[in-house]
Write a protein that holds these residues in place. Sequence first.
Motif, mmCIF file in Angstrom:
data_model
loop_
_atom_site.group_PDB
_atom_site.id
_atom_site.type_symbol
_atom_site.label_atom_id
_atom_site.label_comp_id
_atom_site.label_asym_id
_atom_site.label_seq_id
_atom_site.Cartn_x
_atom_site.Cartn_y
_atom_site.Cartn_z
ATOM 1 N N SER A 3 19.893 5.869 2.308
ATOM 2 C CA SER A 3 18.903 6.066 3.232
ATOM 3 C C SER A 3 17.548 6.581 2.407
ATOM 4 O O SER A 3 17.645 6.873 1.284
ATOM 5 C CB SER A 3 19.363 7.174 4.131
ATOM 6 N N PHE A 4 16.578 6.280 2.958
ATOM 7 C CA PHE A 4 15.142 6.953 2.208
ATOM 8 C C PHE A 4 14.224 7.356 3.538
ATOM 9 O O PHE A 4 14.300 6.929 4.682
ATOM 10 C CB PHE A 4 14.516 5.839 1.444
ATOM 11 N N THR A 5 13.288 7.901 2.969
ATOM 12 C CA THR A 5 12.240 8.391 3.908
ATOM 13 C C THR A 5 10.782 7.698 3.850
ATOM 14 O O THR A 5 10.363 7.505 2.542
ATOM 15 C CB THR A 5 11.824 9.974 3.618
ATOM 16 N N VAL A 6 10.231 7.368 4.906
ATOM 17 C CA VAL A 6 8.758 6.659 4.986
ATOM 18 C C VAL A 6 7.878 7.647 5.626
ATOM 19 O O VAL A 6 8.101 8.195 6.660
ATOM 20 C CB VAL A 6 9.142 5.318 5.485
ATOM 21 N N ALA A 51 22.705 0.250 7.520
ATOM 22 C CA ALA A 51 23.712 -0.177 8.738
ATOM 23 C C ALA A 51 24.847 0.517 8.973
ATOM 24 O O ALA A 51 25.322 1.135 10.007
ATOM 25 C CB ALA A 51 23.649 -1.672 8.863
ATOM 26 N N ASP A 52 25.634 0.899 7.799
ATOM 27 C CA ASP A 52 26.995 1.361 8.052
ATOM 28 C C ASP A 52 27.053 2.985 8.165
ATOM 29 O O ASP A 52 27.923 3.414 8.506
ATOM 30 C CB ASP A 52 27.677 1.061 6.430
ATOM 31 N N GLU A 53 25.879 3.424 8.001
ATOM 32 C CA GLU A 53 25.683 4.839 8.245
ATOM 33 C C GLU A 53 25.729 5.326 9.744
ATOM 34 O O GLU A 53 26.049 6.379 10.263
ATOM 35 C CB GLU A 53 24.552 5.645 7.728
ATOM 36 N N VAL A 181 1.973 -13.576 29.154
ATOM 37 C CA VAL A 181 0.747 -14.221 29.619
ATOM 38 C C VAL A 181 -0.055 -13.448 30.582
ATOM 39 O O VAL A 181 -1.246 -13.443 30.450
ATOM 40 C CB VAL A 181 0.957 -16.021 29.821
ATOM 41 N N GLU A 182 0.824 -13.304 31.686
ATOM 42 C CA GLU A 182 0.077 -12.491 32.685
ATOM 43 C C GLU A 182 -0.422 -11.222 32.262
ATOM 44 O O GLU A 182 -1.424 -10.346 32.983
ATOM 45 C CB GLU A 182 0.985 -12.413 34.035
ATOM 46 N N MET A 183 0.249 -10.366 31.254
ATOM 47 C CA MET A 183 -0.275 -9.029 30.838
ATOM 48 C C MET A 183 -1.488 -9.197 29.939
ATOM 49 O O MET A 183 -1.721 -8.142 29.114
ATOM 50 C CB MET A 183 1.195 -8.341 30.098
ATOM 51 N N GLY A 184 -1.968 -10.366 29.816
ATOM 52 C CA GLY A 184 -2.994 -10.477 29.042
ATOM 53 C C GLY A 184 -2.802 -11.244 27.611
ATOM 54 O O GLY A 184 -3.486 -11.237 26.646
ATOM 55 N N GLY A 185 -1.451 -11.744 27.513
ATOM 56 C CA GLY A 185 -1.170 -12.520 26.174
ATOM 57 C C GLY A 185 -0.504 -11.845 25.304
ATOM 58 O O GLY A 185 -0.060 -12.287 24.211
ATOM 59 N N ALA A 186 -0.335 -10.633 25.557
ATOM 60 C CA ALA A 186 0.415 -9.506 24.591
ATOM 61 C C ALA A 186 1.168 -8.441 25.328
ATOM 62 O O ALA A 186 0.743 -7.988 26.152
ATOM 63 C CB ALA A 186 -0.435 -9.173 23.374
ATOM 64 N N ALA A 187 2.319 -7.972 24.818
ATOM 65 C CA ALA A 187 3.162 -7.032 25.670
ATOM 66 C C ALA A 187 3.997 -6.334 24.546
ATOM 67 O O ALA A 187 4.337 -6.849 23.453
ATOM 68 C CB ALA A 187 4.082 -7.441 26.815
ATOM 69 N N LEU A 188 4.318 -5.121 24.739
ATOM 70 C CA LEU A 188 5.035 -4.366 23.953
ATOM 71 C C LEU A 188 6.563 -4.484 24.510
ATOM 72 O O LEU A 188 6.652 -3.993 25.683
ATOM 73 C CB LEU A 188 4.672 -3.144 23.365
ATOM 74 N N VAL A 189 7.713 -4.697 23.890
ATOM 75 C CA VAL A 189 8.825 -4.763 24.453
ATOM 76 C C VAL A 189 10.290 -3.899 23.672
ATOM 77 O O VAL A 189 9.941 -3.574 22.554
ATOM 78 C CB VAL A 189 9.386 -6.334 24.565
ATOM 79 N N ALA A 190 11.004 -3.779 24.665
ATOM 80 C CA ALA A 190 12.429 -3.173 24.075
ATOM 81 C C ALA A 190 13.566 -4.047 24.598
ATOM 82 O O ALA A 190 13.543 -4.501 25.781
ATOM 83 C CB ALA A 190 12.651 -1.717 24.533
ATOM 84 N N LEU A 191 14.276 -4.576 23.648
ATOM 85 C CA LEU A 191 15.376 -5.757 24.093
ATOM 86 C C LEU A 191 16.431 -5.415 23.029
ATOM 87 O O LEU A 191 16.706 -4.730 22.203
ATOM 88 C CB LEU A 191 14.526 -6.885 23.779
ATOM 89 N N TYR A 192 17.449 -6.583 23.150
ATOM 90 C CA TYR A 192 18.618 -6.566 22.421
ATOM 91 C C TYR A 192 19.506 -5.206 22.292
ATOM 92 O O TYR A 192 19.347 -4.912 21.267
ATOM 93 C CB TYR A 192 18.389 -7.083 20.884
ATOM 94 N N PRO A 193 19.438 -4.507 23.172
ATOM 95 C CA PRO A 193 20.345 -3.220 23.044
ATOM 96 C C PRO A 193 21.550 -3.663 22.725
ATOM 97 O O PRO A 193 22.306 -4.408 23.325
ATOM 98 C CB PRO A 193 20.196 -2.594 24.521
ATOM 99 N N MET A 194 22.282 -2.757 21.824
ATOM 100 C CA MET A 194 23.368 -3.299 20.869
ATOM 101 C C MET A 194 24.063 -2.129 20.647
ATOM 102 O O MET A 194 23.590 -0.970 20.296
ATOM 103 C CB MET A 194 23.202 -4.185 20.190
ATOM 104 N N SER A 195 25.377 -2.123 20.314
ATOM 105 C CA SER A 195 26.349 -1.157 19.678
ATOM 106 C C SER A 195 26.142 -1.255 18.078
ATOM 107 O O SER A 195 25.606 -2.084 17.538
ATOM 108 C CB SER A 195 27.814 -1.310 20.018
ATOM 109 N N GLY A 196 26.589 -0.009 17.708
ATOM 110 C CA GLY A 196 26.416 -0.019 16.133
ATOM 111 C C GLY A 196 27.124 -1.187 15.541
ATOM 112 O O GLY A 196 26.789 -1.527 14.697
ATOM 113 N N ALA A 197 28.402 -1.413 16.065
ATOM 114 C CA ALA A 197 29.189 -2.502 15.477
ATOM 115 C C ALA A 197 28.571 -3.847 15.703
ATOM 116 O O ALA A 197 28.534 -4.600 14.816
ATOM 117 C CB ALA A 197 30.595 -2.545 16.287
ATOM 118 N N GLU A 198 27.826 -3.999 16.742
ATOM 119 C CA GLU A 198 27.060 -5.255 17.239
ATOM 120 C C GLU A 198 26.120 -5.356 16.060
ATOM 121 O O GLU A 198 26.062 -6.645 15.455
ATOM 122 C CB GLU A 198 26.519 -5.567 18.377
ATOM 123 N N MET A 199 25.420 -4.194 15.869
ATOM 124 C CA MET A 199 24.384 -4.412 14.767
ATOM 125 C C MET A 199 24.655 -4.886 13.475
ATOM 126 O O MET A 199 24.137 -5.459 12.712
ATOM 127 C CB MET A 199 23.653 -2.881 15.007
#
Length: 376
Positions: A3-6, A51-53, A181-199
């Motif tokens: 791990s590292f800090t940004v 990922a393995d942490e 497109v209806e939101m003006g051509g750009a939107a912010l999204v959250a998607l692909y919720p997954m378990s640690g194993a799937e990740m």
Amino acid sequence: MTSFTVGADDMDAIALGGAFLGTGGGGDPYIGKLMAKQVMARHGPVTVIPADELADDALCIPVCMMGAPTVMVEKLPNGEEAREALSRLETFLGRKADALICIEAGGLNSTIPFAVAAATGLPLIDGDGMGRAFPELQMVTLTIHGISATPMVLADDKGNSSVINAISNKWTERLARCQTVEMGGAALVALYPMSGAEMKRGILRGSMSLIREIGQTMAAERKASRNPADALVRRLDGKRLFTGRVVDIDRRTVGGFARGKAEFKGMDDDEGRTFTVEFQNEFLICRDDRDGLLAVTPDLICALDADGGLPVTTEQLRYGLAVTMIGLACDPQWATPAGLDLVGPRYFGYEHDYVPLHQMSRREGRKNPLEPGRGT
């Protein structure tokens, strides 16, 4: 990997590396860099973990921008949309996220997750779903591994949000694109919720480390008054495709994508040659007038300003700009039949099979004209 800090001071290198690996797309990371720096100034740095942490039963969620990168040049996010999308997805799932993920290792979407991670205190996984940028939501290695994009939340700058459940990741793209497109051509999204194993099964590992290293290399080369192109080619086992000046550019926003083609006149060792690069948010095809195909998706086609050595996105291309194009080999997962079904040249409407970058040679005079189809 460890791990590292940004922190805020590291975001300059992250933005540079993300812009380079973004293959011309993913949006200008400068905007995301400023957002992340501002949030880090208030909340502190971000921890990036291997990922393995993460535990197998943990909840991981990618956050990103969806839409045409050209829109983000004038329609800046207010900084709350991505956090709103994440919060609403957590509410829908009835559970808080344990870690965040970059959906792609390129452009704006390589920096926005740092802003959300800083604001929420969540760690960011050292990996992503592409190893570069691609234009459509289903174009991630997560799809190859059977991970669903939904439930998904979209949020815009006006306070609108929506939840999508779809029967496939391709249908998620179609439904979300219409809303974007209806939101003006750009939107912010959250998607692909997954378990640690799937990740752990689905992501490309080490992307954030690589982005930071690329950015640090670029900064060091520029500080030494050298164009970073040669150093990046050596470090990434890449291939210099050409150096040329833009003489014509056709760029338009269609159906939520920035589509077009740029023509270049060769410079220096490429004097007397003509090159074209076609894009749909990202650079997809590179060819010249003598030998034909030079590089093709899913391999990476990355652009650097030939004078200043900074990454060039599709929306930054303009008449007279001198550019060095560099080809990089894609992650091996993309070269599989399942990967090529998602992001190969035929998906974008080109009547041509994928040829790996390092099997191409301009000197062999490879004559493979590509016919543009529905994807161009």
